[in-house]
Design an enzyme around this catalytic site. Structure first.
Site, PDB file in Angstrom:
ATOM      1  N   LYS A  52       0.845  -1.209   0.000  1.00 12.02           N
ATOM      2  CA  LYS A  52       0.000   0.000   0.000  1.00 12.02           C
ATOM      3  C   LYS A  52       0.871   1.247   0.000  1.00 12.02           C
ATOM      4  O   LYS A  52       0.610   2.208  -0.733  1.00 12.02           O
ATOM      5  CB  LYS A  52      -0.937  -0.013   1.216  1.00 12.02           C
ATOM      6  CG  LYS A  52      -2.040  -1.064   1.097  1.00 12.02           C
ATOM      7  CD  LYS A  52      -2.794  -1.280   2.404  1.00 12.02           C
ATOM      8  CE  LYS A  52      -3.781  -2.431   2.275  1.00 12.02           C
ATOM      9  NZ  LYS A  52      -4.449  -2.774   3.527  1.00 12.02           N
ATOM     10  N   GLN A  96      -4.440  -1.188   9.856  1.00 11.61           N
ATOM     11  CA  GLN A  96      -4.339  -2.505   9.217  1.00 11.61           C
ATOM     12  C   GLN A  96      -4.950  -3.572  10.137  1.00 11.61           C
ATOM     13  O   GLN A  96      -4.596  -3.682  11.309  1.00 11.61           O
ATOM     14  CB  GLN A  96      -2.852  -2.828   8.927  1.00 11.61           C
ATOM     15  CG  GLN A  96      -2.632  -4.148   8.204  1.00 11.61           C
ATOM     16  CD  GLN A  96      -3.250  -4.184   6.799  1.00 11.61           C
ATOM     17  OE1 GLN A  96      -3.143  -3.245   6.030  1.00 11.61           O
ATOM     18  NE2 GLN A  96      -3.912  -5.290   6.486  1.00 11.61           N
ATOM     19  N   ASP A 119     -10.550   3.446   4.689  1.00  9.74           N
ATOM     20  CA  ASP A 119     -10.876   2.024   4.569  1.00  9.74           C
ATOM     21  C   ASP A 119     -12.389   1.777   4.529  1.00  9.74           C
ATOM     22  O   ASP A 119     -12.822   0.669   4.237  1.00  9.74           O
ATOM     23  CB  ASP A 119     -10.270   1.264   5.762  1.00  9.74           C
ATOM     24  CG  ASP A 119      -9.125   0.373   5.334  1.00  9.74           C
ATOM     25  OD1 ASP A 119      -8.989   0.114   4.121  1.00  9.74           O
ATOM     26  OD2 ASP A 119      -8.370  -0.077   6.211  1.00  9.74           O
TER      27      ASP A 119
END
Ligand code: NAD
Length: 301
Positions: A52, A96, A119
């Site tokens: 990412k 994450q 996200d």
């Protein structure tokens, strides 16, 4: 033989467009920034985070790498999230997942400012998604929608069967496909670990989406000839012939499905690259909103 849905290519084209928009935004003095928070050293998470961050740099975006040890307390993580909420350089925040077992994921995600929720996991954004409103959508489901659209697959009126009901993939994907509008308007069935006779349901699918995290779960007799198959699963299969000691396998018997399906996405090189492209998309969306706010402040409009 099935057409292979090349997620790497589709995502690459999207990333080139995003890079162009990022450059245009930079001319207005706004550089999109994403805080990437990783707790612990789970090897899969470490590799996702570095992929990412590489993609962010290639797109001309700024990433703030924040790492905490596996032993970090929930309140330390929450404090870090709040620092990122308050940091004007940061447009998006990515925590994450999965987090270590002693940390309550939902409590942490709730602390992310919904306007920085790159996200798309905050209940505010998930609620808006369910209502069919504009929001930050979770990257994997959103990437699947984009992949279908780019491959010329229209979900409207089709029966989509999703295997998996997680809050990060299966459920938001089902809602996105149920919504009205371009790329949606599907009839959706969601299967899960308690579904009786999984094959009965999967065989009905015009579009079958496997997101169970079970290597090779979907076999040829479970698929209607001519169906479109999207494989979301990423399973690490031990393999001593590989440098890393494992290979990646999806949730489908990919080779076996080639003569059955009309289109199929591979693992790797399918949904994974789309997920990263949508993370860039969401970060850019947040940065554009910041540019708009700054413009309004300057012009007083
Ligand atoms: P999860 O473990 O949270 O959920 C899995 C779901 O599958 C559950 O709802 C469970 O009920 C269902 N399930 C499990 N076994 C089943 C079975 N035998 N029959 C029917 N349903 C079954 O996982 P997740 O986070 O949703 O991820 C699913 C898979 O997708 C994993 O392999 C994950 O690594 C992968 N994934 C890939 C990406 C990507 O970008 N490529 C992103 C997210 C997740």
């Amino acid at each position: 033989m099935a057409e292979i849905l090349d997620g790497k290519k589709i995502a690459g084209d999207m990333r080139a467009l995003i890079r162009g928009e990022t450059q245009a935004l930079a001319l207005r003095g706004v550089r999109p920034g994403l805080a990437v928070i990783l707790v612990g050293e789970d090897p899969a998470s470490v590799s996702y985070v570095s992929a990412k961050e590489k993609a962010l740099a290639e797109a001309g975006m700024f990433s703030l790498d924040r790492r905490l040890p596996e032993s970090a307390r929930e309140d330390e993580l929450v404090r870090l999230v709040e620092e990122c909420n308050a940091d004007p350089r940061i447009d998006g925040i990515l925590v994450q997942l999965p987090l270590p077992k002693h940390i309550d994921e939902q409590r942490v995600l709730l602390r992310v400012d919904p306007s920085k929720d790159a996200d798309g996991f905050h209940p505010f954004n998930l609620g808006k998604l369910m209502l069919g409103q504009d929001a930050f959508y979770p990257c994997t489901p959103y990437g699947i929608l984009k992949m279908l659209a780019c491959a010329g697959v229209r979900a409207r009126g089709k029966h989509v069967v999703i295997v998996g009901r997680s809050a990060t993939v299966g459920k938001p994907l089902a809602n996105l496909l149920l919504n009205r509008g371009e790329g949606a308007d599907a009839t959706v069935t969601v299967c899960h670990s308690a579904t009786a006779d999984l094959a009965f349901h999967t065989r009905q699918a015009d579009i079958l989406i496997a997101a169970a995290g079970r290597a090779g779960l979907i076999t040829p007799p479970m698929v209607k000839p001519g169906a479109v198959v999207i494989d979301v699963g990423v399973n690490r299969i031990p393999d001593v012939s590989k440098k890393k000691g494992f290979r990646l396998q999806g949730d489908t018997d990919f080779e076996g499905l080639l003569p059955v399906a009309a289109k199929i996405s591979p693992v790797p090189g399918g949904v994974g690259p789309m997920t990263i492209a949508m993370l860039l998309h969401n970060t850019l969306k947040a940065a554009k909103a910041r540019a708009e706010r700054e413009n309004q402040k300057e012009t007083g409009v």
